[in-house]
Write an enzyme that holds these catalytic residues in place. Structure first.
Site, PDB file in Angstrom:
ATOM      1  N   ASP A  14      -5.126  10.118  -0.831  1.00  9.36           N
ATOM      2  CA  ASP A  14      -4.935   9.780  -2.309  1.00  9.36           C
ATOM      3  C   ASP A  14      -6.388  10.160  -3.014  1.00  9.36           C
ATOM      4  O   ASP A  14      -7.376  10.145  -2.501  1.00  9.36           O
ATOM      5  CB  ASP A  14      -4.658   8.578  -2.566  1.00  9.36           C
ATOM      6  CG  ASP A  14      -2.980   8.141  -2.322  1.00  9.36           C
ATOM      7  OD1 ASP A  14      -2.376   9.121  -1.870  1.00  9.36           O
ATOM      8  OD2 ASP A  14      -2.663   7.018  -2.422  1.00  9.36           O
ATOM      9  N   ASP A  15      -6.077  10.414  -4.473  1.00  6.06           N
ATOM     10  CA  ASP A  15      -7.448  10.275  -5.280  1.00  6.06           C
ATOM     11  C   ASP A  15      -8.164  11.770  -5.406  1.00  6.06           C
ATOM     12  O   ASP A  15      -9.128  11.555  -6.021  1.00  6.06           O
ATOM     13  CB  ASP A  15      -8.260   9.108  -5.190  1.00  6.06           C
ATOM     14  CG  ASP A  15      -7.302   7.892  -5.413  1.00  6.06           C
ATOM     15  OD1 ASP A  15      -6.162   7.929  -5.951  1.00  6.06           O
ATOM     16  OD2 ASP A  15      -7.877   6.735  -5.219  1.00  6.06           O
ATOM     17  N   HIS A  47      -0.350  12.602  -8.029  1.00  4.56           N
ATOM     18  CA  HIS A  47      -0.803  11.221  -8.362  1.00  4.56           C
ATOM     19  C   HIS A  47      -0.992  10.527  -9.486  1.00  4.56           C
ATOM     20  O   HIS A  47      -2.121   9.698  -9.589  1.00  4.56           O
ATOM     21  CB  HIS A  47      -1.903  10.957  -7.132  1.00  4.56           C
ATOM     22  CG  HIS A  47      -2.454   9.745  -6.846  1.00  4.56           C
ATOM     23  ND1 HIS A  47      -1.327   8.834  -6.421  1.00  4.56           N
ATOM     24  CD2 HIS A  47      -3.501   9.162  -6.846  1.00  4.56           C
ATOM     25  CE1 HIS A  47      -1.995   7.458  -6.227  1.00  4.56           C
ATOM     26  NE2 HIS A  47      -3.289   7.811  -6.134  1.00  4.56           N
ATOM     27  N   HIS A  81      -4.529   7.780 -13.204  1.00  4.16           N
ATOM     28  CA  HIS A  81      -4.471   6.796 -12.086  1.00  4.16           C
ATOM     29  C   HIS A  81      -4.304   5.478 -12.805  1.00  4.16           C
ATOM     30  O   HIS A  81      -5.099   4.374 -12.558  1.00  4.16           O
ATOM     31  CB  HIS A  81      -5.816   6.758 -11.184  1.00  4.16           C
ATOM     32  CG  HIS A  81      -5.573   6.111  -9.890  1.00  4.16           C
ATOM     33  ND1 HIS A  81      -5.735   4.761  -9.791  1.00  4.16           N
ATOM     34  CD2 HIS A  81      -5.469   6.387  -8.813  1.00  4.16           C
ATOM     35  CE1 HIS A  81      -5.596   4.298  -8.450  1.00  4.16           C
ATOM     36  NE2 HIS A  81      -5.286   5.591  -7.798  1.00  4.16           N
ATOM     37  N   HIS A 101      -7.772   8.182   2.102  1.00  3.32           N
ATOM     38  CA  HIS A 101      -8.347   8.643   0.594  1.00  3.32           C
ATOM     39  C   HIS A 101      -9.184   9.758   0.947  1.00  3.32           C
ATOM     40  O   HIS A 101     -10.039   9.846   1.715  1.00  3.32           O
ATOM     41  CB  HIS A 101      -9.103   7.631  -0.266  1.00  3.32           C
ATOM     42  CG  HIS A 101      -8.107   6.535  -0.827  1.00  3.32           C
ATOM     43  ND1 HIS A 101      -7.585   5.480   0.136  1.00  3.32           N
ATOM     44  CD2 HIS A 101      -7.314   6.261  -1.688  1.00  3.32           C
ATOM     45  CE1 HIS A 101      -6.750   4.816  -0.720  1.00  3.32           C
ATOM     46  NE2 HIS A 101      -6.783   5.241  -1.782  1.00  3.32           N
TER      47      HIS A 101
END
Length: 236
Positions: free
Chosen positions: A42-43, A93, A97, A187
């Protein structure tokens, strides 16, 4: 002290109510006895840790799934191109956020579509996978995902690497919870104060270890296919 490998049957059989109710839209794990797992990140992207993670994955010929943030796609388009060119799956995603359960469906639509535009502008694809930040999503939002042609992806194994944990702790958290059909949350980027060096080092040891234990690494689209076939196994 060495690593302890265990399959926690209680954790592996945890019920995921959104997947149970919306099996055509949500996936947290695949129900299979075959040792198949999906690594997800993620991210990202960034220029600090994402390239290092790509190097490790390439070293072991493993394909993973990257859930990208729109604001970082905009800032680091070349890294997005690298991820895609190496055969990894791309997921949405959101753009900024947010915790979607603190917003509404309209806000979620904006976040998804804004990121969708960024990703398309770089690699000319519209992602079909979506992961909510923090895993926070409600039923109204799940129903909207289906209308938008997305599949919502959660996880069944949390490395907790966002805490800037050392490699041995990241490894053990994954091994303590690993199971056939697992989706592993990691991540590839984070806040500038976060140090994901432990993630990179852990990955470099986890992949060969789990391969020796008989695990096969697949992308989320392949895991989804496995979950939605009658055989529950890939052809040998």
């Amino acid at each position: 002290m060495g690593l302890v490998y265990s399959t926690n049957s209680a954790r592996a059989s945890v019920a995921y109510p959104l997947q149970a109710k919306y099996s055509n839209t949500m996936l947290y794990k695949a129900h299979t006895n075959q040792k198949v797992i999906a690594l997800t990140f993620d991210d990202g992207p960034d220029t600090r840790f994402t390239p290092l993670i790509l190097d490790v994955l390439n070293k072991y010929d493993v394909k993973a799934t990257f859930f990208l943030l729109g604001t970082r796609v905009h800032t680091y388009p070349d890294i997005v191109k690298q991820i895609y060119s190496k055969g990894h799956a791309i997921g949405n995603h959101t753009y900024w956020h947010p915790k979607l359960t603190d917003t509404d469906v309209k806000s979620m639509i904006w976040e998804i579509e804004k990121n969708e535009q960024e990703i398309y502008s770089v690699i000319c694809i519209k992602p079909e996978l979506f992961r909510a930040p923090y895993g926070a999503i409600n039923e109204d939002q799940v129903r909207q995902l289906e209308k938008m042609g997305y599949r919502g992806i959660g996880w069944s194994v949390d490395s907790q690497d966002w805490k800037s944990l050392p490699a041995n702790v990241v490894k053990q958290k994954v091994l303590d919870s690993i199971h056939p059909g697992a989706i592993v949350l990691m991540h590839s980027a984070g806040h500038w104060t976060q140090d994901l060096t432990g993630t990179v080092k852990a990955l470099d040891e986890l992949i060969p270890y789990l391969k020796k234990e008989g695990y096969i690494f697949v992308t989320i689209p392949k895991l989804w296919l496995l979950e939605n076939t009658n055989e529950k196994e890939f052809p040998k």
